[in-house]
Design an enzyme around this catalytic site. Structure first.
Site, short mmCIF file in Angstrom:
data_model
loop_
_atom_site.label_atom_id
_atom_site.label_comp_id
_atom_site.label_asym_id
_atom_site.label_seq_id
_atom_site.Cartn_x
_atom_site.Cartn_y
_atom_site.Cartn_z
N GLY A 151 -5.30 -3.88 -8.31
CA GLY A 151 -6.56 -3.15 -7.87
C GLY A 151 -6.15 -1.75 -7.52
O GLY A 151 -6.82 -0.43 -7.73
N ASP B 96 -6.99 -8.34 4.18
CA ASP B 96 -6.28 -9.06 3.18
C ASP B 96 -5.61 -10.43 3.86
O ASP B 96 -5.06 -11.21 3.19
CB ASP B 96 -5.11 -8.51 2.51
CG ASP B 96 -5.32 -7.27 1.42
OD1 ASP B 96 -6.50 -7.40 0.90
OD2 ASP B 96 -4.67 -6.29 1.32
N SER C 218 0.87 -1.23 0.13
CA SER C 218 0.15 0.07 0.03
C SER C 218 0.93 1.25 0.04
O SER C 218 0.73 2.03 -0.71
CB SER C 218 -0.82 -0.03 1.21
OG SER C 218 -1.78 -1.19 1.17
C1 S3P Z 1 -5.57 -1.49 -0.08
C2 S3P Z 1 -6.97 -1.54 0.45
C3 S3P Z 1 -7.64 -2.78 0.41
C4 S3P Z 1 -6.69 -4.09 0.21
C5 S3P Z 1 -5.84 -4.00 -0.84
C6 S3P Z 1 -4.83 -2.78 -0.54
C7 S3P Z 1 -4.94 -0.18 -0.39
O1 S3P Z 1 -8.68 -2.70 -0.59
O2 S3P Z 1 -7.59 -5.20 -0.10
O3 S3P Z 1 -4.93 -4.99 -0.96
O4 S3P Z 1 -3.65 -0.20 -0.56
O5 S3P Z 1 -5.71 0.74 -0.22
P1 S3P Z 1 -9.88 -1.74 -0.34
O6 S3P Z 1 -9.68 -0.52 0.02
O7 S3P Z 1 -10.68 -1.94 -1.69
O8 S3P Z 1 -10.69 -2.71 0.90
#
Ligand code: S3P
Length: 443
Positions: free
Chosen positions: A100, A326, A28
């Site tokens: 994502g 996660d 992140s």
């Molecule tokens: C993340 C937020 C989470 C997590 C992803 C990383 C981030 O997703 O599952 O692996 O870095 O902001 P969501 O914000 O959609 O829950």
């Protein structure tokens, strides 16, 4: 990545795990450091950046948008930014691979700039919901001119010429949605506000403040209200990326379930919005000792000593999900080795991760003779203190499904095979050698 070629791997019952390891840089924070650095004026130096495929896609994307991004040593990166609102139009499609986070955060950042870009990704990313980013982006003034069915990639987004400050309540607790709105709001005049009903990871807020933005965070019921003053001049500041708790989770759970193990996992980020797994494992009876708690580049970190432990089933409340979202695949593996029932509540968001993780975890556990049930959005695992194994797990292009089940196989009676470990490189490129170094049998 060549998606046609799968790399299967199996994990076998192993002797005690021993040693000291450091998980790679937090995913992140790595994405955010590149993106915020790309919006600052001047050079940002990043150390211990996660050099996994997801983050490398983000590096390529911000480079295509005009930032100068260079790798200057192992984990050492330099980013020369273009300033808030300064992205230029990319010549090529922005390909985010499996990520994502990279895709949604860059979409947010681009929504505030007057340029057009097409976002795309691999077959897994093309299935994931993007409307959750397009909705606030459109309120801010961006326009999606081409979107695949159901708000999916590929998407062409025209950023706002005159971005508007918004007050946005996130429809689900998601740090990605919150961060996308804040990154878009950087270019808007006035104040952008995001309200979340449950607090999600706050790395964007911390990093923006670290770069000199005016960010205010207030409690709002169980959640938070985040206010950002728009059009700041972001000033580069060094970023030292701490070790990713979501990656550290794999050797930690492995040490808990392999009899006789004792390992140290060093430098793990202990941001309270990321430590739900450690709290849960401790409630299950895990022997996890905190050593050397310290502050490291704006985030707290600690070394943990983890010893093999007799675990018991627990109930994990839905309110804890954002702080360990996660980590459920590997928690479900730990729950298989616990005595009694573990109930994990409120896991709706797991259905829209790199795979439908609720289904993938249940399917993988069943393949290894663990009793498991999905009731509504809850996952229920019946632990009996041990698990038979012997199954072949389909990973569905999901790195965390692959790593969780390889960890499982280190303690099952019969080996656990996974169909494809290639996606592990998205978040934890050194996972297999690190685990082998601790004594794990994976071949
Ligand atoms: C993340 C937020 C989470 C997590 C992803 C990383 C981030 O997703 O599952 O692996 O870095 O902001 P969501 O914000 O959609 O829950």
């Amino acid at each position: 990545m060549n998606q046609a070629v799968q790399s299967p791997l199996a994990a076998r019952r192993s002797g005690p795990l021993r040693g000291r390891v450091r998980a790679p840089g937090d995913k992140s924070i790595s994405h955010r450091a590149l993106i915020v650095g790309a919006l600052a004026v001047g050079e940002t130096r990043i150390s211990r950046l996660l050099e996994g495929e997801d983050v490398l896609h983000t590096a390529d994307a911000v480079r295509a948008l005009g930032a100068r991004v260079e790798r200057v040593g192992e984990g050492e990166w330099s980013v020369r930014g273009v300033g808030v609102g300064g992205f230029r139009e990319p010549r090529e499609v922005l390909d985010f691979g499996n990520s994502g986070t990279g895709c949604r955060l860059v979409m947010g950042a681009l929504a505030g700039c007057p340029v057009t870009a097409t976002f795309d990704g691999d077959a897994s990313l093309r299935k994931r919901p993007m409307q959750r980013i397009l909705d606030p982006a459109e309120l801010i003034g961006a326009r999606a001119v081409s979107v695949a069915d159901g708000g999916r990639l590929p998407i062409t987004l025209v950023g706002a010429r005159d971005p508007m400050p918004v007050v946005y309540r996130t429809p689900v607790p998601s740090a990605q949605i919150k961060s996308a709105v804040l990154l878009a709001g950087l270019a808007a005049p006035g104040e952008t506000t995001v309200i979340e009903s449950e607090a999600s990871r706050d790395h964007t807020e911390r990093l923006l403040a670290h770069f000199g933005a005016d960010v205010t965070v207030d409690a709002d019921g169980n959640g938070r209200r985040i206010r950002l003053k728009g059009q700041p001049e972001l000033r580069p500041a060094p970023v030292a990326v701490p070790a990713d708790p979501s990656s550290a989770a794999f050797p930690m759970v492995a040490a808990l379930i392999v009899p006789g193990s004792e390992i140290i996992v060093a430098g793990v980020m202990t941001n309270p919005l990321r430590t739900g797994l450690i709290a849960t494992l401790r409630e299950m009876g895990a022997d996890i000792e905190t050593l050397d708690h310290r502050s490291d580049g704006g985030e707290e970190t600690a070394d943990f000593r983890v010893r093999a432990s007799a675990l018991r089933g627990v109930e994990v409340p839905a309110a804890r999900a954002p702080s360990m979202i996660d980590e459920y695949p590997v928690l479900a593996v730990a729950a298989s080795f616990a005595e009694g029932t573990t109930v994990m509540r409120g896991l709706k968001e797991l259905r829209v991760k790199e795979s439908d993780r609720l289904a993938a975890v249940a399917e993988g556990l069943r393949a290894n003779a663990v009793e498991v049930e999905i009731v509504g959005d809850d996952l229920i695992v019946e632990g009996s203190g041990q698990a038979a194994g012997g199954g072949k797990v389909t990973t569905h292009m999901d790195h965390r499904i692959a790593m969780a089940f390889l960890v499982m196989g280190l303690a099952t009676q019969r080996p656990v095979a996974v169909d494809d470990v290639s996606f592990v490189a998205t978040s934890f490129p050194g996972f297999v050698p690190m685990m082998r170094g601790l004594g794990a049998a994976m071949d």
